[in-house]
Design a protein around this motif. Sequence first.
Motif, mmCIF file in Angstrom:
data_model
loop_
_atom_site.group_PDB
_atom_site.id
_atom_site.type_symbol
_atom_site.label_atom_id
_atom_site.label_comp_id
_atom_site.label_asym_id
_atom_site.label_seq_id
_atom_site.Cartn_x
_atom_site.Cartn_y
_atom_site.Cartn_z
ATOM 1 N N SER A 1 -31.577 -8.351 -53.661
ATOM 2 C CA SER A 1 -31.249 -7.523 -52.494
ATOM 3 C C SER A 1 -32.503 -7.355 -51.655
ATOM 4 N N LYS A 2 -32.403 -6.608 -50.590
ATOM 5 C CA LYS A 2 -33.520 -6.427 -49.670
ATOM 6 C C LYS A 2 -34.769 -5.972 -50.444
ATOM 7 N N ASP A 3 -35.854 -6.767 -50.325
ATOM 8 C CA ASP A 3 -37.147 -6.473 -50.972
ATOM 9 C C ASP A 3 -37.076 -6.477 -52.501
ATOM 10 N N HIS A 4 -36.051 -7.110 -53.057
ATOM 11 C CA HIS A 4 -35.975 -7.176 -54.522
ATOM 12 C C HIS A 4 -35.450 -8.554 -54.926
ATOM 13 N N LEU A 5 -36.381 -9.448 -55.307
ATOM 14 C CA LEU A 5 -36.019 -10.801 -55.719
ATOM 15 C C LEU A 5 -35.930 -10.829 -57.249
ATOM 16 N N VAL A 6 -34.746 -11.183 -57.749
ATOM 17 C CA VAL A 6 -34.479 -11.096 -59.188
ATOM 18 C C VAL A 6 -34.760 -12.446 -59.859
ATOM 19 N N VAL A 7 -35.479 -12.411 -60.990
ATOM 20 C CA VAL A 7 -35.745 -13.616 -61.777
ATOM 21 C C VAL A 7 -34.640 -13.777 -62.817
ATOM 22 N N LEU A 8 -34.032 -14.963 -62.853
ATOM 23 C CA LEU A 8 -32.948 -15.240 -63.797
ATOM 24 C C LEU A 8 -33.505 -15.784 -65.114
ATOM 25 N N HIS A 9 -34.396 -16.795 -65.021
ATOM 26 C CA HIS A 9 -35.013 -17.397 -66.215
ATOM 27 C C HIS A 9 -36.477 -17.654 -65.919
ATOM 28 N N ARG A 10 -37.282 -17.625 -66.964
ATOM 29 C CA ARG A 10 -38.685 -18.029 -66.855
ATOM 30 C C ARG A 10 -38.997 -18.851 -68.103
ATOM 31 N N VAL A 11 -39.369 -20.128 -67.926
ATOM 32 C CA VAL A 11 -39.584 -21.024 -69.061
ATOM 33 C C VAL A 11 -40.959 -21.670 -68.945
ATOM 34 N N ARG A 12 -41.705 -21.720 -70.070
ATOM 35 C CA ARG A 12 -42.952 -22.489 -70.086
ATOM 36 C C ARG A 12 -42.584 -23.934 -70.385
ATOM 37 N N VAL A 13 -42.890 -24.838 -69.449
ATOM 38 C CA VAL A 13 -42.411 -26.221 -69.579
ATOM 39 C C VAL A 13 -43.453 -27.159 -70.185
ATOM 40 N N GLU A 14 -44.701 -26.730 -70.277
ATOM 41 C CA GLU A 14 -45.734 -27.587 -70.854
ATOM 42 C C GLU A 14 -46.593 -26.768 -71.808
ATOM 43 N N GLN A 15 -47.196 -27.460 -72.785
ATOM 44 C CA GLN A 15 -48.107 -26.779 -73.706
ATOM 45 C C GLN A 15 -49.555 -26.984 -73.273
ATOM 46 N N VAL A 16 -49.924 -28.230 -72.968
ATOM 47 C CA VAL A 16 -51.310 -28.555 -72.592
ATOM 48 C C VAL A 16 -51.389 -29.071 -71.162
ATOM 49 N N ALA A 17 -50.479 -29.972 -70.811
ATOM 50 C CA ALA A 17 -50.521 -30.599 -69.482
ATOM 51 C C ALA A 17 -50.159 -29.583 -68.395
ATOM 52 N N VAL A 18 -50.515 -29.934 -67.153
ATOM 53 C CA VAL A 18 -50.197 -29.074 -66.004
ATOM 54 C C VAL A 18 -49.104 -29.767 -65.179
ATOM 55 N N PRO A 19 -47.931 -29.121 -64.996
ATOM 56 C CA PRO A 19 -46.884 -29.755 -64.164
ATOM 57 C C PRO A 19 -47.299 -29.757 -62.697
ATOM 58 N N LEU A 20 -47.000 -30.858 -62.004
ATOM 59 C CA LEU A 20 -47.461 -30.992 -60.616
ATOM 60 C C LEU A 20 -46.324 -31.103 -59.609
ATOM 61 N N CYS A 21 -45.145 -31.547 -60.025
ATOM 62 C CA CYS A 21 -44.050 -31.652 -59.052
ATOM 63 C C CYS A 21 -42.693 -31.623 -59.754
ATOM 64 N N LEU A 22 -41.669 -31.376 -58.954
ATOM 65 C CA LEU A 22 -40.328 -31.088 -59.468
ATOM 66 C C LEU A 22 -39.281 -31.683 -58.530
ATOM 67 N N ALA A 23 -38.194 -32.234 -59.110
ATOM 68 C CA ALA A 23 -37.084 -32.748 -58.293
ATOM 69 C C ALA A 23 -35.806 -32.709 -59.113
ATOM 70 N N TRP A 24 -34.654 -32.683 -58.423
ATOM 71 C CA TRP A 24 -33.367 -32.808 -59.114
ATOM 72 C C TRP A 24 -33.151 -34.274 -59.439
ATOM 73 N N TYR A 25 -32.881 -34.543 -60.706
ATOM 74 C CA TYR A 25 -32.647 -35.922 -61.137
ATOM 75 C C TYR A 25 -31.227 -36.309 -60.740
ATOM 76 N N PRO A 26 -31.016 -37.525 -60.215
ATOM 77 C CA PRO A 26 -29.653 -37.933 -59.833
ATOM 78 C C PRO A 26 -28.720 -37.916 -61.050
ATOM 79 N N GLN A 27 -27.442 -37.709 -60.792
ATOM 80 C CA GLN A 27 -26.448 -37.603 -61.867
ATOM 81 C C GLN A 27 -26.141 -39.003 -62.394
ATOM 82 N N LEU A 28 -26.998 -39.506 -63.312
ATOM 83 C CA LEU A 28 -26.801 -40.851 -63.860
ATOM 84 C C LEU A 28 -26.007 -40.817 -65.159
#
Length: 867
Positions: free
Chosen positions: A500-527
């Motif tokens: 709502s106004k001035d309140h952005l709600v977080v649905l999920h928060r996931v750590r995706v890497e242990q050592v490496a640093v993620p640099l970019c993100l995209a939706w993978y095509p539905q293969l």
Amino acid sequence: LYVSSHTAVIHDVLRNRQYHLQGHTNVISCLCVSEDRRWVATADQGPDALIIVWDSFSGIPVRTIFESHPEGGVSAIAISQDAKYLATIGAGTVQRVCVWKWTSPTEEPLCSTELRPELGYQDYVIFNPQNSFEFVSNSKTQVIFYLWGDAGLQYEAPLLSSQTFNSVVGRFSQSVFHFNNLQALTGTSAGKLVVWDAVDPRTSSKELRSKPRGMKATKVVPMQKGSLTVLKVFESCIVTGDVKGQVKFYDGQLRLLTCYSHSKVGPIRSISFSKTPPDPPDASPACCASCIASSQPFVTRNFILSTSDATVFHVATDRTNFEKVMEEAKKAVNAIACHPRRALIAVGSHCGLLKVWDYQQSTYLVSRIFTEASIQCLSYDPEGYFLAAGFTDGSVYILDAISLQSSCKEFKFSRGAVTHMSFSHNSEYLATADEKYAVTVYKRVLQNRSRCWEHLAGLHSHYKPIRSILFGVQLDSNEPRLLSLGEDRQLVEYDLNSSSKDHLVVLHRVRVEQVAVPLCLAWYPQLSTESFLLTANNCYKMKLYNTTTKMCRKTLLGPTYGSPLEKIQILPTTNATDLQKHYLAYITKDKVGLQILPVDGNPHKSSAFICHPDGVSDLASSYDGRYLFTAGGNDCTVMKWEVNLNALDAAASLGGEDLIPFYNLLDGGREGKFFRELEDYFYYAQLRSHGIDTLETRQVSTHIPLEEIPSVMRAMGFYPSEEKIEEIINEVKFSKYVDTGEQVTKIDLGDFIKLYINHRPAFGLSMKKIQRAFQVLGYDNENGDKVIDRGDLLLLLQCRGERMTENELAQCLTTLLGRRPQGGGSELDTYDSSGAAALTEEEIPAEITAEIFAADILGLPIAEPEK
């Protein structure tokens, strides 16, 4: 002709066409052209610097000189009047000056000499048009005259300072030889011309080549108040260009003949004259007040001039007409965006210039200048009605995509530069990310019966730079989803419905890497039936995550072209006949490339080209996927690339089918010792799973159980963490779950090889990583080495990261140090840890360096120090 990053461009202005001279891998630092305009010489600075001579008629390189100045490339280049010789000055700390006969096949210069560093950094050079054995160069503080011949390359550096004539000289810009062949001239930042005279004028041709003629400054002539930036000799005129955009012509005695100026012209960088004289004038030209030195009208040839604010003018001298040929961004170009339905590209610059081009016709359509701040990012909405612009001061403008007029008042809710922006698929939301690690969302609302944009909410959802912000569509409804990915390894999904106004709600928060640093993100095509998110990290790995559970489903080796992927984008497809074929476009630090999907780790499925050697800042693809565009940031260049998917498909098929590309990635290939060793371990793992001591008849198969994967991986020299092992086993276990509903419990050799290649470090074990860990965790001992105390190391292994129990640690150390009891078998199940402490003290020194840890404790071979 002009330089654009590592490409020289011959631009046919009237036909609106470009011809590209491509061959350099570094940014071109200097160029020169022969008197007849036939030959173009270009040179660059950086590793493996080149000098290339081109035939401008055909655009073909006719001579390439390698390793001309290995100490850093070339800072200045000139070609002689007869086009036979090149003079080059190196860009190293100690500058080397070389003369080349470029038509001869030798790789060595005719002669060369090194300059003393106190002479200053020489950055301009030019030949004497009447004597190819003489040339002159200058730094900001020193002019040097050269003579070359049988006696080698000689030079003299005459002194000149403010004390010489008791007047301010200023800093030198350019030098030329006077057309009388007795004098030379140098322009300065104080608006003066230094006149150099030959102390020892010579007449015979033999004398001309024996020794320098001893040039000496005889006078400093004040020409004007503003700085002189360009100095040329043309026919029987001396021509100057200055910081006020004026071009002045003088006779041999430095008397003013005429002046051309225009209020819109900035500081002049270069002047180039037409080869053909203009038509006879109808009337005398309109010139500056008191500029005509004689009663005869003075008309020179038409000329082109370029300015330091990225503008090129054509000047018709018969009517003093300044025609603007090009006007481009004068500061870094960091933002580009392609229209989703038309052949348009928007280009934004740090100088506030926003331009829209038709990239099919190569014509400029509309522009707008923002004087308040610099443009950092751009994004069209999916319908193509809006263009959003993010600025370095944190402001966001939402513009009409056609007129570039603001569709609402600008927003300023970000405290730092806006780095990323994205519209939702239904154009209802706009999300931005800024350099203060905050995500801000704007929403379209109905106000007074008209749709307009308003700020919804913002959130500091990351604690390190945000690398991607991405809208998607809910699987079960048509509602938008919003995700952000940061260098803090967090993938955050927001709940837009509950926000709502001035309140952005977080649905999920996931750590995706242990050592490496993620640099970019995209939706993978539905293969397949499963939906994935695709990420790329700084260890050259690409990962697929289930869009619902965010569980890592696959890790794959990505393109390895010198630097990790910085930005990825699924290439749009318009080919209705083959909708199952998908491709990924990407940029690395300095390259643009394509990857065939699905990603499987096969290196032949990707290719890349150098696009901006000093760094690429943005990537965009045309709506039909036929073209890619890259922006080069500080090189102020945007490049348009044609996509040839057939060539990429052909390269992939030539690389081999099935397992052939993966065998080639193993040390020694299919027939090598490494592969045979892997087979042995594979069969040994089968024995272990049946039980080593059993006397029953064994069933030899081509598979091993999943539990044996970590042991074989480690035996092959890849040491995954416990979390990584879990990822590897889950990847195999659930590989067919969506299709069959069953878990996989075993793996064959072929799939194991793919798994091993995709998961192991892209460039093997690195001693640098161990040294870096010791730098962080250790302290300096008496010898200045970084060391970790033995007790601290054992404590760290038991308390930090993936903690080891005391028993596990004792077991590992006794095994590594080779003190396992004899006859204890191959298994680690039954182990007595008594005596481990004494062994540790006996075998491990009190202070451990990275080298002792790697070689003596882990038993790894240490390579020679890397260059």
